[in-house]
Design a protein around this motif. Structure first.
Motif, PDB file in Angstrom:
ATOM      1  N   ILE A   1     -13.616  -2.961 -14.708  1.00 46.42           N
ATOM      2  CA  ILE A   1     -13.654  -3.356 -13.288  1.00 46.42           C
ATOM      3  C   ILE A   1     -12.247  -3.367 -12.701  1.00 46.42           C
ATOM      4  O   ILE A   1     -12.011  -2.859 -11.595  1.00 46.42           O
ATOM      5  CB  ILE A   1     -14.328  -4.737 -13.139  1.00 46.42           C
ATOM      6  CG1 ILE A   1     -15.797  -4.666 -13.578  1.00 46.42           C
ATOM      7  CG2 ILE A   1     -14.222  -5.232 -11.701  1.00 46.42           C
ATOM      8  CD1 ILE A   1     -16.480  -6.016 -13.633  1.00 46.42           C
ATOM      9  N   GLN A   2     -11.294  -3.946 -13.421  1.00 40.82           N
ATOM     10  CA  GLN A   2      -9.918  -4.002 -12.932  1.00 40.82           C
ATOM     11  C   GLN A   2      -9.319  -2.606 -12.788  1.00 40.82           C
ATOM     12  O   GLN A   2      -8.543  -2.335 -11.864  1.00 40.82           O
ATOM     13  CB  GLN A   2      -9.048  -4.832 -13.883  1.00 40.82           C
ATOM     14  CG  GLN A   2      -9.307  -6.327 -13.825  1.00 40.82           C
ATOM     15  CD  GLN A   2      -8.820  -6.952 -12.532  1.00 40.82           C
ATOM     16  OE1 GLN A   2      -8.076  -6.357 -11.766  1.00 40.82           O
ATOM     17  NE2 GLN A   2      -9.265  -8.166 -12.264  1.00 40.82           N
ATOM     18  N   LEU A   3      -9.680  -1.712 -13.688  1.00 38.63           N
ATOM     19  CA  LEU A   3      -9.167  -0.342 -13.620  1.00 38.63           C
ATOM     20  C   LEU A   3      -9.673   0.365 -12.368  1.00 38.63           C
ATOM     21  O   LEU A   3      -8.918   1.089 -11.703  1.00 38.63           O
ATOM     22  CB  LEU A   3      -9.579   0.424 -14.879  1.00 38.63           C
ATOM     23  CG  LEU A   3      -8.911   1.786 -15.107  1.00 38.63           C
ATOM     24  CD1 LEU A   3      -7.400   1.621 -15.227  1.00 38.63           C
ATOM     25  CD2 LEU A   3      -9.463   2.440 -16.364  1.00 38.63           C
ATOM     26  N   VAL A   4     -10.939   0.143 -12.022  1.00 35.36           N
ATOM     27  CA  VAL A   4     -11.495   0.736 -10.800  1.00 35.36           C
ATOM     28  C   VAL A   4     -10.760   0.222  -9.572  1.00 35.36           C
ATOM     29  O   VAL A   4     -10.415   0.988  -8.653  1.00 35.36           O
ATOM     30  CB  VAL A   4     -13.006   0.440 -10.705  1.00 35.36           C
ATOM     31  CG1 VAL A   4     -13.552   0.852  -9.341  1.00 35.36           C
ATOM     32  CG2 VAL A   4     -13.762   1.166 -11.810  1.00 35.36           C
ATOM     33  N   ILE A   5     -10.493  -1.088  -9.523  1.00 41.35           N
ATOM     34  CA  ILE A   5      -9.778  -1.681  -8.383  1.00 41.35           C
ATOM     35  C   ILE A   5      -8.368  -1.103  -8.283  1.00 41.35           C
ATOM     36  O   ILE A   5      -7.895  -0.753  -7.193  1.00 41.35           O
ATOM     37  CB  ILE A   5      -9.712  -3.217  -8.534  1.00 41.35           C
ATOM     38  CG1 ILE A   5     -11.108  -3.832  -8.398  1.00 41.35           C
ATOM     39  CG2 ILE A   5      -8.770  -3.823  -7.496  1.00 41.35           C
ATOM     40  CD1 ILE A   5     -11.718  -3.679  -7.020  1.00 41.35           C
ATOM     41  N   LEU A   6      -7.703  -0.975  -9.426  1.00 42.18           N
ATOM     42  CA  LEU A   6      -6.328  -0.472  -9.431  1.00 42.18           C
ATOM     43  C   LEU A   6      -6.273   0.968  -8.937  1.00 42.18           C
ATOM     44  O   LEU A   6      -5.398   1.334  -8.137  1.00 42.18           O
ATOM     45  CB  LEU A   6      -5.756  -0.578 -10.840  1.00 42.18           C
ATOM     46  CG  LEU A   6      -4.247  -0.396 -10.994  1.00 42.18           C
ATOM     47  CD1 LEU A   6      -3.490  -1.498 -10.273  1.00 42.18           C
ATOM     48  CD2 LEU A   6      -3.863  -0.384 -12.472  1.00 42.18           C
ATOM     49  N   VAL A   7      -7.202   1.796  -9.373  1.00 42.92           N
ATOM     50  CA  VAL A   7      -7.215   3.201  -8.974  1.00 42.92           C
ATOM     51  C   VAL A   7      -7.563   3.357  -7.495  1.00 42.92           C
ATOM     52  O   VAL A   7      -7.091   4.279  -6.822  1.00 42.92           O
ATOM     53  CB  VAL A   7      -8.202   3.990  -9.861  1.00 42.92           C
ATOM     54  CG1 VAL A   7      -8.391   5.412  -9.343  1.00 42.92           C
ATOM     55  CG2 VAL A   7      -7.710   4.030 -11.302  1.00 42.92           C
ATOM     56  N   SER A   8      -8.379   2.447  -6.972  1.00 41.15           N
ATOM     57  CA  SER A   8      -8.822   2.564  -5.575  1.00 41.15           C
ATOM     58  C   SER A   8      -7.817   2.022  -4.566  1.00 41.15           C
ATOM     59  O   SER A   8      -8.003   2.197  -3.358  1.00 41.15           O
ATOM     60  CB  SER A   8     -10.158   1.827  -5.387  1.00 41.15           C
ATOM     61  OG  SER A   8      -9.997   0.436  -5.630  1.00 41.15           O
ATOM     62  N   LEU A   9      -6.757   1.359  -5.032  1.00 35.86           N
ATOM     63  CA  LEU A   9      -5.778   0.789  -4.103  1.00 35.86           C
ATOM     64  C   LEU A   9      -5.115   1.836  -3.194  1.00 35.86           C
ATOM     65  O   LEU A   9      -4.886   1.557  -2.013  1.00 35.86           O
ATOM     66  CB  LEU A   9      -4.703   0.011  -4.869  1.00 35.86           C
ATOM     67  CG  LEU A   9      -5.028  -1.458  -5.155  1.00 35.86           C
ATOM     68  CD1 LEU A   9      -4.004  -2.065  -6.099  1.00 35.86           C
ATOM     69  CD2 LEU A   9      -5.109  -2.262  -3.875  1.00 35.86           C
ATOM     70  N   PRO A  10      -4.771   3.038  -3.683  1.00 29.55           N
ATOM     71  CA  PRO A  10      -4.220   4.046  -2.761  1.00 29.55           C
ATOM     72  C   PRO A  10      -5.156   4.390  -1.603  1.00 29.55           C
ATOM     73  O   PRO A  10      -4.691   4.730  -0.515  1.00 29.55           O
ATOM     74  CB  PRO A  10      -3.985   5.258  -3.669  1.00 29.55           C
ATOM     75  CG  PRO A  10      -3.780   4.674  -5.028  1.00 29.55           C
ATOM     76  CD  PRO A  10      -4.695   3.499  -5.092  1.00 29.55           C
ATOM     77  N   ILE A  11      -6.468   4.289  -1.847  1.00 30.02           N
ATOM     78  CA  ILE A  11      -7.426   4.529  -0.754  1.00 30.02           C
ATOM     79  C   ILE A  11      -7.246   3.473   0.325  1.00 30.02           C
ATOM     80  O   ILE A  11      -7.286   3.776   1.523  1.00 30.02           O
ATOM     81  CB  ILE A  11      -8.868   4.506  -1.299  1.00 30.02           C
ATOM     82  CG1 ILE A  11      -9.035   5.593  -2.367  1.00 30.02           C
ATOM     83  CG2 ILE A  11      -9.879   4.675  -0.181  1.00 30.02           C
ATOM     84  CD1 ILE A  11     -10.393   5.568  -3.054  1.00 30.02           C
ATOM     85  N   LEU A  12      -7.033   2.212  -0.095  1.00 31.87           N
ATOM     86  CA  LEU A  12      -6.789   1.145   0.881  1.00 31.87           C
ATOM     87  C   LEU A  12      -5.541   1.452   1.698  1.00 31.87           C
ATOM     88  O   LEU A  12      -5.532   1.276   2.927  1.00 31.87           O
ATOM     89  CB  LEU A  12      -6.627  -0.192   0.160  1.00 31.87           C
ATOM     90  CG  LEU A  12      -6.207  -1.378   1.034  1.00 31.87           C
ATOM     91  CD1 LEU A  12      -7.282  -1.704   2.063  1.00 31.87           C
ATOM     92  CD2 LEU A  12      -5.905  -2.605   0.180  1.00 31.87           C
ATOM     93  N   GLY A  13      -4.482   1.911   1.025  1.00 29.32           N
ATOM     94  CA  GLY A  13      -3.257   2.244   1.753  1.00 29.32           C
ATOM     95  C   GLY A  13      -3.487   3.318   2.789  1.00 29.32           C
ATOM     96  O   GLY A  13      -2.970   3.244   3.906  1.00 29.32           O
ATOM     97  N   LYS A  14      -4.265   4.342   2.444  1.00 28.91           N
ATOM     98  CA  LYS A  14      -4.554   5.424   3.392  1.00 28.91           C
ATOM     99  C   LYS A  14      -5.365   4.912   4.568  1.00 28.91           C
ATOM    100  O   LYS A  14      -5.114   5.275   5.724  1.00 28.91           O
ATOM    101  CB  LYS A  14      -5.303   6.540   2.680  1.00 28.91           C
ATOM    102  CG  LYS A  14      -5.556   7.755   3.551  1.00 28.91           C
ATOM    103  CD  LYS A  14      -6.229   8.870   2.765  1.00 28.91           C
ATOM    104  CE  LYS A  14      -6.464  10.088   3.679  1.00 28.91           C
ATOM    105  NZ  LYS A  14      -7.132  11.193   2.934  1.00 28.91           N
TER     106      LYS A  14
END
Length: 497
Positions: free
Chosen positions: A444-457
């Motif tokens: 779960i934490q890995l998914v959140i970490l990988v998706s953070l660049p999407i939040l930045g965009k």
């Protein structure tokens, strides 16, 4: 001659303006106001305002500390007391879990109507109700029958949780209002640190009071202290929001939960809060049996391990808040927070694919410290980022209602994560064992970490669109009185990169 007479009349002071700072002793002379008197009055006003701010924040911080006590006070002894009266461990779990469920239900309600109730009233009434309920809970010592004990335990804990949800929903909006914009993250972190400190030392304080005075003393002490906070708050706590007229409140645009949850930044932060709460409570049911079987540690050493996560969280929350106030982008803080949380769970078992690492209590303690360090970054950043982005990016009005609703969303999702984590962690431990169960949280934490660049965009895209919408009226010549209207910004600017 008449012109001269008129000019003299304009220069002469009237009898009704004796207090006017511009006076004249001569028809042709204007005496300047006494600057020293003005400066003295201004200094006294500023000094009085600073003292009131310190009083307000001190009352809020003390209540947060006691609020942390109420959540964790009964952990060392309630199960033993309840099972002695005939309750099963599952039934005691219902009493523990009732607090989270009640908070999830009532926190959004209080957040929605905080502006109508008033943050000060909500804080004072909630503190008093929570204090009274905790005091009454202590008298269950003299209820011996199983069914009445369980029913009263549930009822009183639910009432206490309603009061706690009320004053927790009010604390952060009041604290945010009291703080200067450049110090807001710091002030909010102090409030969160006090609550974390209460959670951390609550079991120790409860255990000591239980040894000295039996079941009733911890609850009477903590509940009575909360009631005293409410009484002192009633006399000393003053907020600017209480002086607003109803007409002013009606003229302000209302905020809805649907509007807030449509904002990508708010929705994503809610997800991070849920995952952070889930990770923090995942190992609570399983760490003790795992450590006892693996390392044969005594109860003091196990208690120290449990305190490691909370202590790290309480110590480093102000550090992350300081970095945010100094201009560190929330995106970076969330990235590092989730990275440290992920590393903590990787080392907690350690993970099955890291079987080359030594398995000992020191690595376990280091893993818990890493986890607390990461959760501290996640929680304080999500709270301040949700408050700021809802106004600066989402376009919500910067009102007490918006701050209250953001706080209640944040608090509700943390409780939801805690509840899911405690249930899921216990079930996973029974099904998979401690080491294998950590893989679920790692994923779960890995998914959140990988998706953070999407939040930045998403943030960059939304900021660009908002900027274009605000400059468009100027380009079309539709500004009002030559000034483009835009919401007042009271939070620190948001930088993504």
């Amino acid at each position: 001659m008449s012109e001269s007479s008129d000019e003299e009349q304009l220069l002469l002071p009237s009898s009704s303006s004796a207090s006017n700072p511009i006076t004249s002793t001569n028809a042709n002379e204007i005496v300047e106001p006494n600057n020293n008197e003005v400066e003295i009055k201004t200094a006294r006003s500023c000094c009085s305002g600073q003292w009131q701010t310190w009083i307000n924040l001190s009352i809020l911080a003390l209540t947060e500390l006691l609020g942390g006590f109420t959540f964790s006070l009964l952990a060392p002894f309630y199960t033993n007391e309840a099972t002695g009266k005939g309750l099963s461990v599952t039934e005691t779990g219902l009493v523990y879990g009732s607090v989270f469920i009640t908070s999830i239900i009532f926190a959004p309600i209080f957040g929605k109507y905080i502006e109508k109730i008033g943050s000060r009233k909500l804080f004072l009434y909630g503190t008093f109700v929570a204090g009274a309920a905790n005091t009454i809970f202590g008298f269950l010592q003299w209820v011996d029958n199983r069914v009445p004990f369980l029913a009263l335990s549930l009822l009183i804990r639910i009432i206490s949780a309603i009061g706690e949800a009320a004053f927790f929903s009010a604390v952060y909006p009041i604290a945010a209002q009291e703080a200067e914009p450049e110090n807001r993250s710091k002030v909010l972190s102090i409030m969160e640190t006090m609550f974390a400190l209460g959670l951390m030392i609550g079991p120790f304080v409860g255990g000591v009071l239980y040894e000295f005075g039996d079941f009733y003393l911890p609850f009477v002490s903590c509940g009575g202290s909360l009631m005293l906070c409410s009484i002192f708050g009633w006399m000393l706590l003053k907020t600017e929001a209480e002086s607003e007229t109803e007409g002013d409140q009606e003229s302000v645009e209302s905020t809805s939960f649907r509007q807030l949850l449509k904002m990508p930044t708010v929705l994503y932060c809610c997800l991070i809060v849920v995952i952070s709460g889930l990770g923090s409570s995942w190992y609570l049911p399983s760490l003790q049996p795992y450590v006892e079987s693996q390392f044969q540690l005594n109860s003091i050493a196990i208690g120290t391990l449990f305190m490691t996560d909370g202590a790290t969280y309480a110590i480093f929350t102000p550090l992350w808040a300081w970095l945010l106030d100094k201009g560190m982008p929330p995106f970076y803080v969330l990235f590092f927070g989730n990275l440290f949380t992920l590393c903590g769970f990787l080392l907690l078992g350690p993970a099955p694919f890291l079987d080359f690492l030594p398995v000992n209590e020191y690595l376990l303690g280091f893993a818990l410290a890493l986890h607390g360090f990461g959760v501290a970054a996640n929680l304080i950043t999500t709270l301040t980022f949700m408050m700021s982005s809802s106004v600066d990016i989402g376009g919500a009005p910067d009102t007490e209602q918006t701050r209250g609703m953001i706080t209640s969303l944040w608090f509700m999702n943390e409780c939801l994560g805690d509840y899911i984590g405690s249930l899921g962690g216990g079930f996973a431990f029974d099904s998979m064992g401690f080491v294998n169960s950590t893989v679920i949280v790692i994923g779960i934490q890995l998914v959140i970490l990988v998706s953070l660049p999407i939040l930045g965009k998403v943030i960059r895209t939304t900021q660009t669109r908002t900027k274009n919408e605000e400059t468009a009226p100027l380009l079309r010549g539709r500004s009002v009185d030559g000034i483009c209207e835009r919401p007042q910004r009271t939070y620190c600017s948001i930088r993504v990169v």
